[in-house]
Design a protein around this motif. Structure first.
Motif, PDB file in Angstrom:
ATOM      1  N   PRO A  33       0.883   6.624  -2.954  1.00 44.18           N
ATOM      2  CA  PRO A  33       0.003   6.296  -4.081  1.00 44.18           C
ATOM      3  C   PRO A  33      -1.118   7.314  -4.294  1.00 44.18           C
ATOM      4  O   PRO A  33      -1.669   7.395  -5.382  1.00 44.18           O
ATOM      5  N   GLN A  34      -1.437   8.099  -3.276  1.00 48.18           N
ATOM      6  CA  GLN A  34      -2.509   9.083  -3.439  1.00 48.18           C
ATOM      7  C   GLN A  34      -2.002  10.376  -4.059  1.00 48.18           C
ATOM      8  O   GLN A  34      -2.499  10.822  -5.084  1.00 48.18           O
ATOM      9  N   CYS A  35      -0.995  11.000  -3.444  1.00 46.90           N
ATOM     10  CA  CYS A  35      -0.555  12.312  -3.928  1.00 46.90           C
ATOM     11  C   CYS A  35       0.666  12.246  -4.834  1.00 46.90           C
ATOM     12  O   CYS A  35       0.893  13.155  -5.625  1.00 46.90           O
ATOM     13  N   GLY A  36       1.487  11.212  -4.721  1.00 44.57           N
ATOM     14  CA  GLY A  36       2.680  11.091  -5.538  1.00 44.57           C
ATOM     15  C   GLY A  36       3.824  11.986  -5.101  1.00 44.57           C
ATOM     16  O   GLY A  36       4.828  12.069  -5.788  1.00 44.57           O
ATOM     17  N   SER A  37       3.685  12.654  -3.962  1.00 41.28           N
ATOM     18  CA  SER A  37       4.728  13.571  -3.494  1.00 41.28           C
ATOM     19  C   SER A  37       5.469  13.054  -2.270  1.00 41.28           C
ATOM     20  O   SER A  37       6.686  13.127  -2.219  1.00 41.28           O
ATOM     21  N   GLY A  38       4.742  12.564  -1.284  1.00 40.77           N
ATOM     22  CA  GLY A  38       5.354  12.114  -0.043  1.00 40.77           C
ATOM     23  C   GLY A  38       6.037  10.770  -0.202  1.00 40.77           C
ATOM     24  O   GLY A  38       5.672   9.959  -1.059  1.00 40.77           O
ATOM     25  N   PRO A  39       7.049  10.497   0.630  1.00 39.11           N
ATOM     26  CA  PRO A  39       7.736   9.207   0.553  1.00 39.11           C
ATOM     27  C   PRO A  39       6.844   8.068   1.048  1.00 39.11           C
ATOM     28  O   PRO A  39       6.133   8.205   2.036  1.00 39.11           O
ATOM     29  N   CYS A  54       0.056  14.355   2.258  1.00 39.64           N
ATOM     30  CA  CYS A  54      -1.411  14.342   2.190  1.00 39.64           C
ATOM     31  C   CYS A  54      -2.070  13.652   3.386  1.00 39.64           C
ATOM     32  O   CYS A  54      -3.288  13.598   3.465  1.00 39.64           O
ATOM     33  N   ARG A  55      -1.292  13.084   4.284  1.00 42.93           N
ATOM     34  CA  ARG A  55      -1.790  12.426   5.505  1.00 42.93           C
ATOM     35  C   ARG A  55      -2.608  11.164   5.235  1.00 42.93           C
ATOM     36  O   ARG A  55      -3.403  10.748   6.068  1.00 42.93           O
ATOM     37  N   GLU A  56      -2.424  10.536   4.075  1.00 42.81           N
ATOM     38  CA  GLU A  56      -3.109   9.269   3.777  1.00 42.81           C
ATOM     39  C   GLU A  56      -2.551   8.176   4.686  1.00 42.81           C
ATOM     40  O   GLU A  56      -1.339   8.032   4.834  1.00 42.81           O
ATOM     41  N   ASP A  57      -3.429   7.411   5.310  1.00 46.16           N
ATOM     42  CA  ASP A  57      -2.987   6.293   6.158  1.00 46.16           C
ATOM     43  C   ASP A  57      -2.400   5.187   5.296  1.00 46.16           C
ATOM     44  O   ASP A  57      -3.035   4.716   4.360  1.00 46.16           O
ATOM     45  N   LEU A  58      -1.198   4.771   5.615  1.00 47.76           N
ATOM     46  CA  LEU A  58      -0.522   3.713   4.871  1.00 47.76           C
ATOM     47  C   LEU A  58      -0.109   2.553   5.767  1.00 47.76           C
ATOM     48  O   LEU A  58       0.399   1.554   5.268  1.00 47.76           O
ATOM     49  N   GLN A 124      -2.541  -2.206  -3.824  1.00 41.41           N
ATOM     50  CA  GLN A 124      -3.448  -2.423  -2.690  1.00 41.41           C
ATOM     51  C   GLN A 124      -4.238  -1.156  -2.373  1.00 41.41           C
ATOM     52  O   GLN A 124      -5.437  -1.218  -2.096  1.00 41.41           O
ATOM     53  N   TRP A 125      -3.565  -0.018  -2.403  1.00 40.84           N
ATOM     54  CA  TRP A 125      -4.252   1.238  -2.105  1.00 40.84           C
ATOM     55  C   TRP A 125      -5.334   1.512  -3.149  1.00 40.84           C
ATOM     56  O   TRP A 125      -6.452   1.903  -2.811  1.00 40.84           O
TER      57      TRP A 125
END
Length: 132
Positions: A33-39, A54-58, A124-125
């Motif tokens: 939801p942050q970068c739109g690139s990673g699965p 982007c290393r966003e905690d999910l 949620q994010w």
């Protein structure tokens, strides 16, 4: 003290505003939801611990029964009227009708379930609704 329009994340202290619609769209596509690139998902329905790009905690996002409920709601509202229309118009054999609509319901459910889970995690994010 006035209430601000942004919400503060209790875990990180992050008070940045996040757009909901782009996060929902990225989640629908099963992307971060942050970068739109990673699965977003590592398997059919398991949320990744973090984004590989982007290393966003999910790991703290949980959709629980929301995607299943929405899937049943949508599939039911699509297939029930369609079943009635097909039955009243063509009067197919019961076994044929059952087979076609059973496959249709299962296929539509399998298509919608991970996408709705991604959309809920994206929501949620965007709203800082994590850390349950």
């Amino acid at each position: 003290m006035t209430e601000e329009s942004t919400m503060q994340s209790p875990a990180t202290g992050d008070d940045t505003a996040r757009d909901v619609w782009p996060a929902l769209a990225r989640g629908w596509r099963r992307k971060c939801p942050q970068c739109g690139s990673g699965p977003l998902l590592s398997s059919y329905l398991k949320v990744n611990d973090s984004c590989k790009v982007c290393r966003e905690d999910l790991h703290h996002h949980r959709a629980d029964d929301g995607p299943a409920y929405l899937t049943i709601l949508i599939v039911g509202h699509i297939m029930a009227p369609l079943l009635l229309i097909v039955f009243e118009t063509w009067r197919p054999e019961p076994l044929t009708l059952f087979t076609i609509f059973a496959v249709g319901c299962v296929g539509l459910s399998l298509y919608l379930l991970p996408r709705l889970k991604g959309a809920i995690v994206g929501f949620q994010w965007a709203r800082h609704m994590h850390g349950f």
